[in-house]
Design a protein around this motif. Structure first.
Motif, PDB file in Angstrom:
ATOM      1  N   ASP A  45       0.823  -1.216   0.000  1.00 34.10           N
ATOM      2  CA  ASP A  45       0.000   0.000   0.000  1.00 34.10           C
ATOM      3  C   ASP A  45       0.857   1.266   0.000  1.00 34.10           C
ATOM      4  OD1 ASP A  45      -2.277  -1.541   0.108  1.00 34.10           O
ATOM      5  OD2 ASP A  45      -2.641  -1.224   2.250  1.00 34.10           O
ATOM      6  N   SER A  46       1.928   1.259   0.796  1.00 35.81           N
ATOM      7  CA  SER A  46       2.732   2.470   0.959  1.00 35.81           C
ATOM      8  C   SER A  46       3.546   2.799  -0.281  1.00 35.81           C
ATOM      9  CB  SER A  46       3.666   2.329   2.168  1.00 35.81           C
ATOM     10  OG  SER A  46       4.591   1.272   1.969  1.00 35.81           O
ATOM     11  N   GLY A 143       8.763   0.534   1.751  1.00 35.68           N
ATOM     12  CA  GLY A 143       8.665   1.105   3.090  1.00 35.68           C
ATOM     13  C   GLY A 143       9.712   0.486   3.992  1.00 35.68           C
ATOM     14  N   SER A 144       9.304  -0.385   4.891  1.00 37.33           N
ATOM     15  CA  SER A 144      10.262  -1.165   5.676  1.00 37.33           C
ATOM     16  C   SER A 144      10.053  -2.659   5.469  1.00 37.33           C
ATOM     17  CB  SER A 144      10.137  -0.827   7.165  1.00 37.33           C
ATOM     18  OG  SER A 144       8.835  -1.122   7.628  1.00 37.33           O
ATOM     19  N   TYR A 145       9.156  -3.033   4.543  1.00 39.19           N
ATOM     20  CA  TYR A 145       8.898  -4.443   4.272  1.00 39.19           C
ATOM     21  C   TYR A 145      10.059  -5.037   3.479  1.00 39.19           C
ATOM     22  CZ  TYR A 145       6.634  -8.681   2.581  1.00 39.19           C
ATOM     23  OH  TYR A 145       6.333  -9.990   2.301  1.00 39.19           O
ATOM     24  N   PRO A 146      10.562  -6.239   3.766  1.00 40.97           N
ATOM     25  CA  PRO A 146       9.984  -7.219   4.689  1.00 40.97           C
ATOM     26  C   PRO A 146      10.448  -7.113   6.136  1.00 40.97           C
ATOM     27  CG  PRO A 146      11.778  -8.214   3.476  1.00 40.97           C
ATOM     28  CD  PRO A 146      11.654  -6.807   2.970  1.00 40.97           C
ATOM     29  N   GLY A 147      11.037  -6.006   6.545  1.00 41.40           N
ATOM     30  CA  GLY A 147      11.417  -5.812   7.940  1.00 41.40           C
ATOM     31  C   GLY A 147      12.918  -5.776   8.138  1.00 41.40           C
ATOM     32  N   SER A 177      19.918   0.138   8.261  1.00 43.74           N
ATOM     33  CA  SER A 177      19.619   0.818   9.510  1.00 43.74           C
ATOM     34  C   SER A 177      20.836   1.672   9.860  1.00 43.74           C
ATOM     35  CB  SER A 177      19.331  -0.208  10.612  1.00 43.74           C
ATOM     36  OG  SER A 177      19.112   0.423  11.840  1.00 43.74           O
ATOM     37  N   LYS A 178      20.727   2.981   9.672  1.00 39.54           N
ATOM     38  CA  LYS A 178      21.903   3.853   9.726  1.00 39.54           C
ATOM     39  C   LYS A 178      22.659   3.745  11.044  1.00 39.54           C
ATOM     40  CE  LYS A 178      23.421   8.608   8.943  1.00 39.54           C
ATOM     41  NZ  LYS A 178      22.985  10.013   8.721  1.00 39.54           N
ATOM     42  N   SER A 179      21.960   3.530  12.147  1.00 38.40           N
ATOM     43  CA  SER A 179      22.611   3.444  13.455  1.00 38.40           C
ATOM     44  C   SER A 179      23.453   2.181  13.598  1.00 38.40           C
ATOM     45  CB  SER A 179      21.552   3.473  14.566  1.00 38.40           C
ATOM     46  OG  SER A 179      20.831   4.683  14.534  1.00 38.40           O
ATOM     47  N   TYR A 180      23.226   1.214  12.714  1.00 38.76           N
ATOM     48  CA  TYR A 180      23.943  -0.064  12.790  1.00 38.76           C
ATOM     49  C   TYR A 180      24.587  -0.399  11.445  1.00 38.76           C
ATOM     50  CZ  TYR A 180      21.323  -0.325  17.094  1.00 38.76           C
ATOM     51  OH  TYR A 180      20.797  -0.040  18.329  1.00 38.76           O
ATOM     52  N   TYR A 181      25.192   0.638  10.873  1.00 40.00           N
ATOM     53  CA  TYR A 181      25.889   0.484   9.586  1.00 40.00           C
ATOM     54  C   TYR A 181      27.058   1.455   9.598  1.00 40.00           C
ATOM     55  CZ  TYR A 181      26.706   0.344   4.534  1.00 40.00           C
ATOM     56  OH  TYR A 181      27.275   0.202   3.298  1.00 40.00           O
ATOM     57  N   MET A 243      20.241  -4.156   8.456  1.00 36.29           N
ATOM     58  CA  MET A 243      19.839  -3.872   7.079  1.00 36.29           C
ATOM     59  C   MET A 243      18.393  -4.319   6.866  1.00 36.29           C
ATOM     60  SD  MET A 243      23.296  -5.060   5.000  1.00 36.29           S
ATOM     61  CE  MET A 243      23.390  -6.672   5.778  1.00 36.29           C
ATOM     62  N   TYR A 244      17.802  -3.811   5.784  1.00 33.66           N
ATOM     63  CA  TYR A 244      16.450  -4.189   5.397  1.00 33.66           C
ATOM     64  C   TYR A 244      16.426  -5.028   4.108  1.00 33.66           C
ATOM     65  CZ  TYR A 244      14.664  -0.642   8.663  1.00 33.66           C
ATOM     66  OH  TYR A 244      14.377   0.098   9.797  1.00 33.66           O
TER      67      TYR A 244
END
Length: 249
Positions: A45-46, A143-147, A177-181, A243-244
């Motif tokens: 949807d997003s 978006g952030s899928y699949p998580g 995930s910028k804080s963990y990269y 990462m996503y």
């Protein structure tokens, strides 16, 4: 304006009308569209941009309209209707089934290149919670899928993909995930031990290319075409690696 659009679509309609045997895995205005699985979860949807009717040769006309639509990376056809999405979907996407299906189309096409992670196997340095390394190479990001995915917290945490045989790599695209990269390098070669392989991109490349769009952090690195069976992302600090999505072309 309408006349100009009709003229721009004329070669596409002509192909569809007069050469129906042509398979359109589809080169149009310099963009190659590849077939992908046509079922998706509600999280798409997003990434929905718009829908439109196309009464003539919807498959090819939809491709042309997608190429003219800002942000369109994926289009789907269903009867006379074209649906456009900004989702990053590659030919590695296998679709969803059963109760997970929120969108189902006759056909869907992506403008992204062939993803070398399709049919590949992923592994990591250390398990953290229930995060699965294979989830980074589902062939879709919206978006952030699949998580989000994290390795365990360690020095030189790594995530690796085994292509199954040597492949030539020229571009890597990540959602992170910028804080963990941080202090990340990419390795490629024919050994499952990453330190035996070549560094194809160091932190100066992998962090310089870090950008943010709509609050999501992306990394896209072009490298000198290089060949290997194992591609590894290594973080040279003591932390989780987050990462996503990973797409390799």
């Amino acid at each position: 304006m309408m006349l100009q659009k009709m003229i721009s679509l004329f070669p596409v309609v002509l192909l569809a009308c007069c050469f129906p045997h042509l398979t359109l895995a589809t080169v149009l205005q310099g963009v190659t569209y590849r077939t992908v699985a046509p079922t998706f979860p509600s999280t798409l949807d997003s990434c929905l941009i718009s829908k439109t009717k196309a009464k003539v040769a919807s498959r090819t006309v939809c491709a042309s309209l997608c190429s003219q639509t800002t942000g369109c990376l994926l289009y789907c056809t269903d009867g006379e209707e074209c649906t456009f999405f900004s989702a990053e979907v590659t030919d590695g996407w296998e679709g969803v089934t059963g109760n997970s299906v929120a969108y189902s189309f006759q056909r869907c096409y992506t403008s992204l290149p062939h993803d070398l992670t399709a049919q590949a196997t992923a592994s990591h340095s250390m398990q953290y919670a229930s995060y699965i390394p294979q989830n980074l190479i589902t062939g879709i990001f919206c978006g952030s899928y699949p998580g989000v995915y994290y390795t365990g917290n360690s020095l030189n945490a790594w995530w690796q993909v085994d292509f199954g045989s040597p492949k030539t790599v020229s571009r890597i695209r990540l959602k992170v995930s910028k804080s963990y990269y941080s202090q990340v390098s990419f390795y490629l070669g024919n050994s499952s031990t990453y330190s035996h392989n070549s560094v194809v991109a160091g932190p100066e490349q992998t962090e310089k290319s870090l950008s943010s769009v709509s609050g999501r952090h992306s990394v896209e690195v072009d490298i000198q075409p290089s060949t290997g069976q194992y591609f590894t992302i290594v973080q040279a600090v003591s932390s989780w690696l987050g990462m996503y999505s990973v797409q390799i072309f």
